[in-house]
Design a protein around this motif. Structure first.
Motif, PDB file in Angstrom:
ATOM      1  N   LEU A  28       6.774   1.720 -11.756  1.00 21.22           N
ATOM      2  CA  LEU A  28       7.810   2.751 -11.624  1.00 21.22           C
ATOM      3  C   LEU A  28       8.186   2.971 -10.161  1.00 21.22           C
ATOM      4  O   LEU A  28       9.359   3.180  -9.835  1.00 21.22           O
ATOM      5  CB  LEU A  28       7.350   4.058 -12.273  1.00 21.22           C
ATOM      6  N   ALA A  29       7.211   2.909  -9.271  1.00 20.03           N
ATOM      7  CA  ALA A  29       7.498   3.050  -7.839  1.00 20.03           C
ATOM      8  C   ALA A  29       8.349   1.877  -7.352  1.00 20.03           C
ATOM      9  O   ALA A  29       9.317   2.069  -6.605  1.00 20.03           O
ATOM     10  CB  ALA A  29       6.197   3.143  -7.055  1.00 20.03           C
ATOM     11  N   LEU A  30       8.013   0.656  -7.769  1.00 23.30           N
ATOM     12  CA  LEU A  30       8.809  -0.512  -7.389  1.00 23.30           C
ATOM     13  C   LEU A  30      10.218  -0.444  -7.967  1.00 23.30           C
ATOM     14  O   LEU A  30      11.179  -0.901  -7.339  1.00 23.30           O
ATOM     15  CB  LEU A  30       8.123  -1.798  -7.848  1.00 23.30           C
ATOM     16  N   ASP A  31      10.354   0.116  -9.133  1.00 16.75           N
ATOM     17  CA  ASP A  31      11.656   0.257  -9.776  1.00 16.75           C
ATOM     18  C   ASP A  31      12.600   1.107  -8.924  1.00 16.75           C
ATOM     19  O   ASP A  31      13.807   0.907  -8.943  1.00 16.75           O
ATOM     20  CB  ASP A  31      11.475   0.886 -11.164  1.00 16.75           C
ATOM     21  N   HIS A  32      12.039   2.034  -8.175  1.00 20.50           N
ATOM     22  CA  HIS A  32      12.853   2.927  -7.341  1.00 20.50           C
ATOM     23  C   HIS A  32      12.879   2.515  -5.877  1.00 20.50           C
ATOM     24  O   HIS A  32      13.352   3.276  -5.037  1.00 20.50           O
ATOM     25  CB  HIS A  32      12.340   4.363  -7.494  1.00 20.50           C
ATOM     26  N   LYS A  33      12.344   1.323  -5.563  1.00 23.02           N
ATOM     27  CA  LYS A  33      12.329   0.812  -4.189  1.00 23.02           C
ATOM     28  C   LYS A  33      12.944  -0.585  -4.155  1.00 23.02           C
ATOM     29  O   LYS A  33      12.252  -1.584  -3.988  1.00 23.02           O
ATOM     30  CB  LYS A  33      10.889   0.739  -3.655  1.00 23.02           C
ATOM     31  N   PRO A  34      14.249  -0.702  -4.334  1.00 24.03           N
ATOM     32  CA  PRO A  34      14.864  -2.027  -4.421  1.00 24.03           C
ATOM     33  C   PRO A  34      14.699  -2.864  -3.154  1.00 24.03           C
ATOM     34  O   PRO A  34      14.802  -4.083  -3.206  1.00 24.03           O
ATOM     35  CB  PRO A  34      16.339  -1.723  -4.714  1.00 24.03           C
ATOM     36  N   GLY A  35      14.411  -2.264  -2.023  1.00 19.63           N
ATOM     37  CA  GLY A  35      14.209  -3.020  -0.791  1.00 19.63           C
ATOM     38  C   GLY A  35      12.944  -3.854  -0.788  1.00 19.63           C
ATOM     39  O   GLY A  35      12.753  -4.707   0.071  1.00 19.63           O
ATOM     40  N   TRP A  36      12.071  -3.624  -1.749  1.00 16.40           N
ATOM     41  CA  TRP A  36      10.821  -4.375  -1.837  1.00 16.40           C
ATOM     42  C   TRP A  36      10.984  -5.708  -2.549  1.00 16.40           C
ATOM     43  O   TRP A  36      10.117  -6.564  -2.462  1.00 16.40           O
ATOM     44  CB  TRP A  36       9.776  -3.536  -2.581  1.00 16.40           C
ATOM     45  N   ILE A  37      12.065  -5.886  -3.298  1.00 17.29           N
ATOM     46  CA  ILE A  37      12.224  -7.082  -4.109  1.00 17.29           C
ATOM     47  C   ILE A  37      13.572  -7.754  -3.830  1.00 17.29           C
ATOM     48  O   ILE A  37      14.520  -7.108  -3.390  1.00 17.29           O
ATOM     49  CB  ILE A  37      12.100  -6.775  -5.615  1.00 17.29           C
ATOM     50  N   THR A  38      13.624  -9.064  -4.119  1.00 21.71           N
ATOM     51  CA  THR A  38      14.865  -9.820  -3.998  1.00 21.71           C
ATOM     52  C   THR A  38      15.499  -9.932  -5.391  1.00 21.71           C
ATOM     53  O   THR A  38      14.842  -9.627  -6.389  1.00 21.71           O
ATOM     54  CB  THR A  38      14.581 -11.240  -3.453  1.00 21.71           C
ATOM     55  N   PRO A  39      16.720 -10.411  -5.483  1.00 18.88           N
ATOM     56  CA  PRO A  39      17.331 -10.587  -6.811  1.00 18.88           C
ATOM     57  C   PRO A  39      16.571 -11.583  -7.692  1.00 18.88           C
ATOM     58  O   PRO A  39      16.700 -11.549  -8.911  1.00 18.88           O
ATOM     59  CB  PRO A  39      18.736 -11.103  -6.492  1.00 18.88           C
TER      60      PRO A  39
END
Length: 82
Positions: A28-39
């Motif tokens: 859930l935290a990663l879901d709200h932190k788009p800067g942590w992941i690439t497309p």
């Protein structure tokens, strides 16, 4: 996940202690932190199969589930924009 990484991650492997719901809190935290992941990122979650539950995700979606004995790997990816 309080600070922004210098660059996004292609693969994130989540394998927290079992039965503490840490995997879902992390996802859930990663879901709200788009800067942590690439497309093209993949987030792989390793849990006991009975721990799995659906989560209200906005930017991530379930891509695959694989069971190996008493281990479940759940793979999430960024939601495709239609």
């Amino acid at each position: 996940l309080s600070t922004q990484p210098q660059s996004a991650f292609d693969i994130i492997y989540v394998a927290p202690p079992q039965y503490q719901d840490l995997w879902s809190r992390t996802l859930l935290a990663l879901d709200h932190k788009p800067g942590w992941i690439t497309p093209d990122s993949q987030i792989i979650v390793q849990i006991f199969p009975k721990e799995f539950k659906s989560l209200p995700l906005d930017s991530l979606e379930l891509a695959d589930r694989r069971t190996y004995g008493s281990t479940l790997l759940v793979i999430f990816q960024p939601r495709t924009q239609n």
